[in-house]
Design an enzyme around this catalytic site. Structure first.
Site, PDB file in Angstrom:
ATOM      1  N   GLU A  18       0.823  -1.213   0.000  1.00 36.71           N
ATOM      2  CA  GLU A  18       0.000   0.000   0.000  1.00 36.71           C
ATOM      3  C   GLU A  18       0.852   1.257   0.000  1.00 36.71           C
ATOM      4  O   GLU A  18       0.598   2.205  -0.736  1.00 36.71           O
ATOM      5  CB  GLU A  18      -0.958   0.013   1.194  1.00 36.71           C
ATOM      6  CG  GLU A  18      -2.242  -0.770   0.962  1.00 36.71           C
ATOM      7  CD  GLU A  18      -2.056  -2.264   1.119  1.00 36.71           C
ATOM      8  OE1 GLU A  18      -0.940  -2.704   1.489  1.00 36.71           O
ATOM      9  OE2 GLU A  18      -3.020  -3.013   0.870  1.00 36.71           O
ATOM     10  N   HIS A  63     -11.286  -3.895   9.300  1.00 37.66           N
ATOM     11  CA  HIS A  63     -12.012  -3.717   8.034  1.00 37.66           C
ATOM     12  C   HIS A  63     -13.267  -2.874   8.237  1.00 37.66           C
ATOM     13  O   HIS A  63     -14.270  -3.081   7.559  1.00 37.66           O
ATOM     14  CB  HIS A  63     -12.395  -5.074   7.438  1.00 37.66           C
ATOM     15  CG  HIS A  63     -11.235  -5.935   7.032  1.00 37.66           C
ATOM     16  ND1 HIS A  63     -10.440  -6.598   7.944  1.00 37.66           N
ATOM     17  CD2 HIS A  63     -10.715  -6.243   5.813  1.00 37.66           C
ATOM     18  CE1 HIS A  63      -9.489  -7.269   7.296  1.00 37.66           C
ATOM     19  NE2 HIS A  63      -9.635  -7.075   6.010  1.00 37.66           N
TER      20      HIS A  63
HETATM   21  C1  LIG Z   1      -2.296  -4.315   4.233  1.00 37.21           C
HETATM   22  C2  LIG Z   1      -3.391  -5.134   3.659  1.00 37.21           C
HETATM   23  N1  LIG Z   1      -3.738  -4.988   2.377  1.00 37.21           N
HETATM   24  C3  LIG Z   1      -4.715  -5.733   1.829  1.00 37.21           C
HETATM   25  C4  LIG Z   1      -5.396  -6.642   2.576  1.00 37.21           C
HETATM   26  C5  LIG Z   1      -6.522  -7.470   1.947  1.00 37.21           C
HETATM   27  N2  LIG Z   1      -6.151  -8.866   1.899  1.00 37.21           N
HETATM   28  C6  LIG Z   1      -6.568  -9.754   2.812  1.00 37.21           C
HETATM   29  S1  LIG Z   1      -5.919 -11.284   2.590  1.00 37.21           S
HETATM   30  C7  LIG Z   1      -5.079 -10.763   1.211  1.00 37.21           C
HETATM   31  C8  LIG Z   1      -4.204 -11.698   0.466  1.00 37.21           C
HETATM   32  C9  LIG Z   1      -3.134 -12.212   1.348  1.00 37.21           C
HETATM   33  O1  LIG Z   1      -2.326 -13.084   0.641  1.00 37.21           O
HETATM   34  P1  LIG Z   1      -1.208 -13.911   1.386  1.00 37.21           P
HETATM   35  O2  LIG Z   1      -0.422 -13.001   2.256  1.00 37.21           O
HETATM   36  O3  LIG Z   1      -0.462 -14.660   0.357  1.00 37.21           O
HETATM   37  O4  LIG Z   1      -1.994 -14.891   2.339  1.00 37.21           O
HETATM   38  P2  LIG Z   1      -3.009 -16.057   1.926  1.00 37.21           P
HETATM   39  O5  LIG Z   1      -4.377 -15.465   1.923  1.00 37.21           O
HETATM   40  O6  LIG Z   1      -2.602 -16.569   0.598  1.00 37.21           O
HETATM   41  O7  LIG Z   1      -2.855 -17.076   3.005  1.00 37.21           O
HETATM   42  C10 LIG Z   1      -5.321  -9.424   0.967  1.00 37.21           C
HETATM   43  C11 LIG Z   1      -4.756  -8.665  -0.153  1.00 37.21           C
HETATM   44  C12 LIG Z   1      -5.031  -6.765   3.919  1.00 37.21           C
HETATM   45  N3  LIG Z   1      -5.656  -7.625   4.729  1.00 37.21           N
HETATM   46  N4  LIG Z   1      -4.027  -6.016   4.438  1.00 37.21           N
END
Ligand SMILES: Cc1ncc(C[n+]2csc(CCOP(=O)(O)OP(=O)(O)O)c2C)c(N)n1
Ligand SMILES: Cc1ncc(C[n+]2csc(CCOP(=O)(O)OP(=O)(O)O)c2C)c(N)n1
Ligand SMILES: [Mg+2]
Ligand SMILES: [Mg+2]
Lengths: 325, 343, 325, 343
Positions: C60, C129
Site C-alpha cells: 500500500e 475492516h
Molecule cells: C495491508 C493489507 N492490504 C490488503 C489486505 C486485503 N487482503 C486480505 S488477505 C489478502 C491476500 C493475502 O495473501 P497472502 O499473504 O499470500 O496470504 P493467503 O491469503 O494466501 O494465506 C489481501 C490482499 C489486507 N488484509 N491487508
C-alpha cells in the site's frame, strides 16, 4: 526549587524509571551514543548500554511494529522519533496494532509503549519537520496524548507515561524544549486528564496548548495592564481532556477562546467548543472563538512561517475580539 | 527455479527426509501428535466452512485447508510462553498453539466463549495466556511483532521465541523488509514462517514479486533462510526444530519458506475461479499434507490404520461437540462494549 | 430515470472518464481481471487492459507513493484500496508527498490522484475492516474528501474527482454500496462543497454523513407522523464543507444535531458545531448535540457491533432530546 | 566484502575504466561538462556552508561535498523532461538537473527568487519545469515517486526516465523494498541511485543493515543492479549511461549503488565527531572525486591546467554572484502564504 530545561526534565524522569525498571528500553535514530537529536537521551547510553538505548535503521514502521510486539511480551518500549513527523510511516501500526490491542484482547494484553517526538513549527524546519498531528491521535480511541508546556509538567507527565500500561503520545514542542523552569526532584508524577490553570482570571477563558501557553500568558500580561482579567487553562493532556476544568472556568467567565498552533478543522479547539456548547450552553455570553495556525503545509521562509503561527499579537487581538462580542 | 525443484523432488521421493539423521529424537508419540494436530485443524476448518454456509459465521472466514502441515510442524516445537503472531488465515496457528476448537469456533460464531470473547472473529484470535498473541486482519504487522517479542525475550534474557506466520502476499510488503532486517541486525530470537501458497487472494506471487523465491532472501538480511515443502509435515518439523533451537540458543532468527497451496477459496463464500485452473487445484489435492503423512505413518510402521482412524473419530467428535458448544454459547453483553480500551 | 446501484454509478463515471482520458489508470489488489472486491472495476479490465487496471502486490505504501510520482508526471491515478483501512500504511506518503506537493511547488505541480475505498462498520467486518478515518483527512490541509450517500451523488462526485487536479479521498460506506437509486445518464458532475438538503424541515437541523443519511431520513419519517418537521442536510463532501447551507438551516430551525458513524472527539461534528457556535451563535435556541459511533475499536460480534453504531432508534431519540431542550 | 574490494581497486588503479570500450562516445566537451558540473556543486555547497555560518540560512543545510561525482555522472544522461526525485541532501541533484546556483542559494536564504519561492529551503527544492520534481525531508519516498514517474512514462509511451537519488539510510526502509519490487515487476523506466556514504547521520550502514552491500540486492527484485565507485565520476557516468539507455529502451529499471563518503558534517552546524574517526575522513578526502578527475583529465590530456583553472574561476565568480543575488532578493509576501494548496 532547582531549575531544569524541559528536555532535561524528561530525561530525568526517563533515567529514574530506567534505573528502577530493567524492562524499559528506548529505540530511535541516534538515541544511543549520540544522545538524541534533541538530547532526549544524552548520558543514558553509557549508563544502560546499547540494548536499552537502541539505535535503529530508518525503519519507522518497522521499529514501531516491533515495539508493539515488545510491549505485548513484557517490556516497555519508548520510541523516540526525533521529529514526530517521522511517525507517519508507522501510522498503520499505531492505529491497528497499538491502539486496538488491549481492547481486542479484552484487556489480557497490555500496551505500555511511549511514542515521543518534537512537534511544532519554528526555526524554518519546513513542512517535513514541523508537524504536530495530535488532534488525529485524540480522535482515535486507544491513545493517551500529552502535550506539556513547562518543564515540571514534562517531568510529571513523562513519569506517568513511564509507569502506565497504555500507549502514550508524548509531544514536545521544539520551541520550548530548552526553556528552563522549576522542576521537583525525586519522584514526581502528574495524572493524565488534569488541566493546569496557568493563570486565574474572571473575564474570559483561554485554553492554550503546548507552545501557545507561554505566548498566551504573555498576551494576558499585556492586557492585564488595561485591566483585563483572563483565565488561562493548559489542558496538559488532550486525551484524556479535562473538560470539567474548562467548563467550570467558562461557567465563571462566559467567554471562551482556544489557542492552538495546529490545524483548525476537526482539531482540539473544535472538540472543546463542541463540548462547551453542548454542556455549557447557558454559561456562554458570546460565541466561542478559535485561534489556530493557518490551514497550510508549513513553509520555510521566516516571513511565511511567522505568518502561519499565532503570534502574541494575534492572541492579544483575539482576546480583544472575544471581549468585544 | 527452486519452486519447480521442490515440487519435482516432492513427487519423486515423497517425505524423503525419513532417512535423515536429524529425526533421531522423533518419537512415535511426537509423530502421532503431529498427525492429530493436523486433523484437529482440518476438521475444525471443515466445520467452520459448513457453519459459514449455514450463516453461523458473521464475518469473513479464511480456512487453512491444505496448509495444516505448517502450523503443526512449527508449533510442535513451541512452548506456551513462546509468542505467535499470525494473519487473516490464522485458525490453524491458533489451534496449533493450543487454542481449543471450542474457543476458535465460538469466536467465529461471535460468542462470549470465543477466544477473543466475540470481539475478534476469524481475523482477530487472541489467547495470550498460551502465547497466541493475536492474528491480524492487516497483512504484514505480525512480522514486526514477532521481532518485537524477540526483542523482549532477548532483553529479558529468556530463551523464548517470537514466531510470525504470514503469506507470500506479505513478502512484497515493507514490513517484511524492515522486520527481517531489524531481527537480523539485533540477532533476535525469532522465526519468520512464510506460507507461500502462491496467491494473495487472486494475485499470483509469480506476478507480484520480482523474484519468485522467498527462501533465498535471507542473505539479503544476513539471516539464515531455508525453503521446504510445506505439505510435508516432517520437512517443516525438522526445519522448524533447527530454527527454534537456533533462536533459543541466541544465534539469531530464521526465515522459513514453506511451499504450499490453499485448496479452498480465499475465503468462504468467495468465488474460486478465473485466476487458477481446476486442474491446478486437483493436482495439489493429490499432495494433501494429511493424506501424505497418513500414508507415511503406515508405510513406516509408525502407526496402523486403526490407530489413525481412532484419532480421526475422536477429533471428529470433539469438533462437532465444539460447534454445538459454540452454537449454545451466549452472546457478549452489549454493555461491555466500551471495556478495556485502556488498561 | 433509470436506477443504478451506488457502485455501478461510480463505475459508470470511471468508465466514461477512462474512455475519454488515456492518462487515467487504476491500481489496487484484485481490481484487474477480478473487477474489484466490491465490483468497483468489474468489466473495465477487458476494456482497458492491465496497464490501466493494474493489479498490485500488497504494498500500500509503495503504490500510493508510486501514484504520487505518477500524478506529478502527467497521469491520473485512481488508487482502489478495497477497504479504506489499508490506506493507513500509506499515511506518510499521503500527508507529506500527496497533500503538500501542490503547495510546496507553488502550484507548479498538480496532484490529480483519487484514493477510494469502502468505509464503515457492518457485516461483522471487525476492527481491521471497519474504519472510516475521514475526519483525519479533513483535518489535514490538501485533501478533498467526498462521502456520498446515494448513487447519483456517488456518480456526480466521482466524476468531479476524475476531472479535478487535487487529491481526493472518495469514501464509500459498505452498507450502502449496493443500494439502488436514480442516476442521470451521460456526463454528470456535482461540485465539491455543495451540501444536499435531503429533507426540508423547520423544527431542527440534522446533519448526517454517509450511511447515516438514510437512517436519519427513516427516523424523520417516523417522527413526521408526530408532526415533527426536521431538515436533513447531507454535506456530501466534508472537505470542503458547505457551512453556508448548514448555517442557513440553523438560522431557520435554531437547533442542530450532527449524526456521524465515526468517532466523536475532533470529528466532523465537532467542527460543524464549532463553526455554528462561532458564526451562528444568535441563531441557536438550544445546545448543539452530536450522535456518533462509540469511541472504541470495532468489535466483531453482531450485538457488540450494533451497540456501537447509531441506529435509527438512537437517532430518533436524539432528535426528541434535541427538541426537548 | 565487495565494499573493501571497491576501495582496494580504487586505490590500485584509479579510474581504471579509461581503457574500456564503453566510453567510445565520450567527447572532450562531455568530460569538461562533467568537471564543470562537479565544480558548480562544490563551490555552491562551500558557499552555502559559509552562508550558514553567517546566519543567512534559516533551517537545515545538508551539503553534498565529496559526493559530487554521482549527481554529475548520472544527470549528464538526463534530459529536462526526465524526472528526478531526491532527498534531504539534494542540492547537488538540483544543480546537476539544471537548477542555477542563484535559485538554490536564494531558496536556502528563504527568498522568493529561490527555486521553491522560499517555501521549501534546503530539503524541498522544486523546479518541475526542468524535471526536478522535488527533494524531500523524509527518507524513502523519492524511490516510490521515481517508480511512479516511470509508470507515467510507460503508460504515456514516452522514452523518459524517472530517477531517484537516496542514501544508504533509505535502503533499510520499506519504501526501498516496495518501490524496487513494483518497478521491477512492471519493468518501469526508472533508475535508483543509492549514494552509499556509509552513514545515516551517525548510524553506520554496517550496523543498520544485515547486509553491507546494496548493489547485490537487485536480483532479489528481479532487477539489474551494479555497484560502482561513487567517487569516480567516469565510473558513475558509464554505469548511468547504460542504465538510462536500458530504461529508455523499455528494458526495465536499474539499481545503481555508488560507494562514496560525505566529508562534511551530516548537516551544517552539527558536530562531526564520536561516530567516525578523523583519520577516516582524511583518508576519504584523498579520494576526492574532483581532485581525482582533475588529475585524470590532465594525465589523459583531456584538458590542460589552465582550462580547468579557468572553469574554476568562472564558477567561483558565478557562485559568488549568485550568493549576492540571493542576499539582495526579496522575501516572499506573507499574504501569499495560503496560495496553491489546491490547484
Ligand atoms: C495491508 C493489507 N492490504 C490488503 C489486505 C486485503 N487482503 C486480505 S488477505 C489478502 C491476500 C493475502 O495473501 P497472502 O499473504 O499470500 O496470504 P493467503 O491469503 O494466501 O494465506 C489481501 C490482499 C489486507 N488484509 N491487508
Ligand atoms: C523517515 C525519516 N526518518 C528519519 C529522518 C531523519 N533523518 C534525516 S537525514 C537522516 C539520515 C539519512 O541517511 P542517508 O539516507 O544515508 O543519507 P545521507 O544523509 O547519508 O546522505 C535521518 C535519519 C528522516 N528525514 N526521515
Ligand atoms: Mg498466499
Ligand atoms: Mg548515508
Amino acid at each position: 526549587m532547582r531549575e531544569l530545561t524541559y528536555v532535561d526534565a524528561t530525561r530525568e524522569a526517563l533515567d529514574r524509571a530506567m534505573a528502577r525498571d530493567p524492562s524499559i528500553f528506548v529505540v530511535g535514530e541516534g538515541i544511543g551514543a549520540r544522545g538524541g537529536n534533541f538530547n532526549t537521551t544524552s548520558g543514558l547510553y553509557t549508563k544502560y548500554g546499547p540494548e536499552r538505548l537502541c539505535d535503529t535503521p530508518i525503519s519507522e514502521r518497522g521499529f514501531v511494529g516491533m515495539c508493539a510486539g515488545a510491549a505485548m511480551t513484557g517490556t516497555r518500549p519508548v520510541v523516540d522519533f526525533m521529529f514526530i513527523d517521522f511517525i507517519l510511516d508507522a501510522f498503520g501500526e499505531l492505529v491497528n496494532q497499538v491502539a486496538k490491542m488491549q481492547y481486542m484482547s479484552s484487556g489480557r494484553l497490555k500496551m505500555p509503549i511511549i511514542l515521543r517526538g518534537a512537534i511544532g513549527i519554528g526555526h524554518s524546519a519546513a513542512t517535513h519537520h514541523s508537524g504536530s498531528y495530535y488532534p488525529i491521535f485524540a480522535h482515535l480511541p486507544g491513545f493517551r496524548v500529552a502535550v506539556p508546556a513547562i518543564p515540571s509538567d514534562a517531568k510529571g507527565l513523562f513519569t506517568t507515561a513511564l509507569h502506565g500500561d497504555d500507549p502514550v503520545l508524548f509531544l514536545e514542542h521544539k520551541s520550548i524544549l530548552f526553556n528552563r523552569g522549576e522542576v521537583p526532584e525525586g519522584d514526581y508524577a502528574i495524572p493524565f486528564g488534569q488541566a493546569r490553570i496557568a493563570r486565574a482570571g474572571a473575564d474570559c477563558t483561554l485554553v492554550a496548548i503546548g507552545s501557545m501557553v507561554g505566548k498566551t500568558l504573555a498576551a494576558c500580561d499585556k492586557l492585564a495592564e488595561e485591566g483585563v482579567s483572563a483565565e488561562v487553562i493548559d489542558p496538559r493532556t488532550i486525551a484524556p481532556l479535562d473538560m470539567a476544568t474548562i467548563l467550570e472556568s467558562v461557567h465563571k467567565t462566559g467567554r471562551l477562546l482556544i489557542v492552538d498552533e495546529t490545524f483548525q478543522p476537526c482539531g482540539v479547539g473544535a472538540e472543546i467548543a463542541a463540548q462547551v456548547i453542548d454542556q455549557g450552553f447557558d454559561d456562554l455570553d458570546a460565541p466561542i472563538h478559535r485561534l489556530n495556525g493557518a490551514h497550510v503545509p508549513t513553509p520555510y521562509s521566516p516571513p511565511l512561517e511567522n505568518a502561519i503561527v499565532p503570534q502574541e499579537s494575534d492572541i492579544e487581538q483575539s482576546i480583544r475580539d472575544l471581549l468585544a462580542e | 527455479m527452486l519452486h519447480q525443484d521442490v515440487q519435482a523432488e516432492t513427487k519423486a521421493r515423497p517425505n524423503a527426509r525419513k532417512q535423515g539423521s536429524e529425526e533421531a529424537g522423533r518419537t512415535t508419540e511426537e509423530l502421532h501428535a503431529l498427525y492429530r494436530q493436523m486433523i484437529v485443524i482440518r476438521y475444525t476448518e471443515e466445520q467452520l466452512a459448513r457453519s459459514h454456509q449455514m450463516g453461523l459465521i458473521h464475518g469473513a472466514c479464511h480456512t487453512y485447508v491444505g496448509e495444516e502441515a505448517i502450523a503443526s510442524g512449527v508449533c510442535a516445537h513451541l512452548r506456551a510462553d513462546d509468542a505467535v503472531f499470525s494473519t487473516h488465515r490464522g485458525h490453524g496457528h491458533a489451534l496449533a498453539k493450543g487454542v481449543s476448537p471450542r474457543e476458535v469456533i465460538a469466536e467465529l460464531f461471535g460468542r462470549v466463549t470465543g477466544c477473543s470473547q466475540g470481539r475478534g472473529g476469524s481475523m482477530h484470535l487472541f489467547k495470550p495466556e498460551i502465547g497466541l498473541m493475536g492474528t491480524s486482519g492487516i497483512v504484514g504487522p505480525c512480522i514486526l511483532q514477532a521481532a518485537g517479542a524477540g526483542y523482549s525475550f532477548k532483553l529479558l534474557r529468556s530463551d523464548k521465541v517470537g514466531v510470525a506466520f504470514f503469506g507470500d502476499g506479505a513478502v512484497n510488503n515493507g514490513a517484511f523488509h524492515e522486520g527481517l532486517n531489524l531481527a537480523s541486525i539485533w540477532k533476535l530470537p525469532a522465526l519468520f514462517v512464510c506460507e507461500n501458497n502462491q496467491y494473495a487472494t487472486e494475485v499470483p506471487f509469480a506476478y507480484a514479486a520480482g523474484n519468485p523465491n522467498v527462501g533465498n532472501r535471507g542473505p539479503i538480511y544476513g539471516m539464515e533462510s531455508v525453503t521446504v515443502d510445506g505439505n510435508d509435515v516432517l520437512a517443516v518439523y525438522e526445519a522448524a526444530r533447527e530454527a527454534v533451537a537456533r533462536a533459543r540458543a541466541g544465534e539469531g532468527p530464521t526465515l522459513l519458506e514453506c511451499r504450499t497451496y490453499r485448496t479452498r477459496a480465499h475465503s468462504e463464500g468467495m468465488r474460486d475461479a478465473g485466476y487458477r485452473t481446476q486442474e491446478e487445484v486437483e493436482e495439489w489435492k493429490t499432495r494433501d499434507p494429511i493424506k501424505r503423512f497418513h500414508q507415511w505413518l503406515l508405510e513406516n510402521q509408525e502407526a496402523d490404520a486403526e490407530t489413525l482412524a481412532a484419532i480421526d473419530a475422536e477429533i471428529k467428535a470433539t469438533v462437532e461437540e465444539a460447534a454445538e458448544f459454540a452454537r449454545n454459547s451466549p452472546w457478549p453483553e452489549p454493555d461491555t462494549v466500551s471495556d478495556h480500551i485502556f488498561s
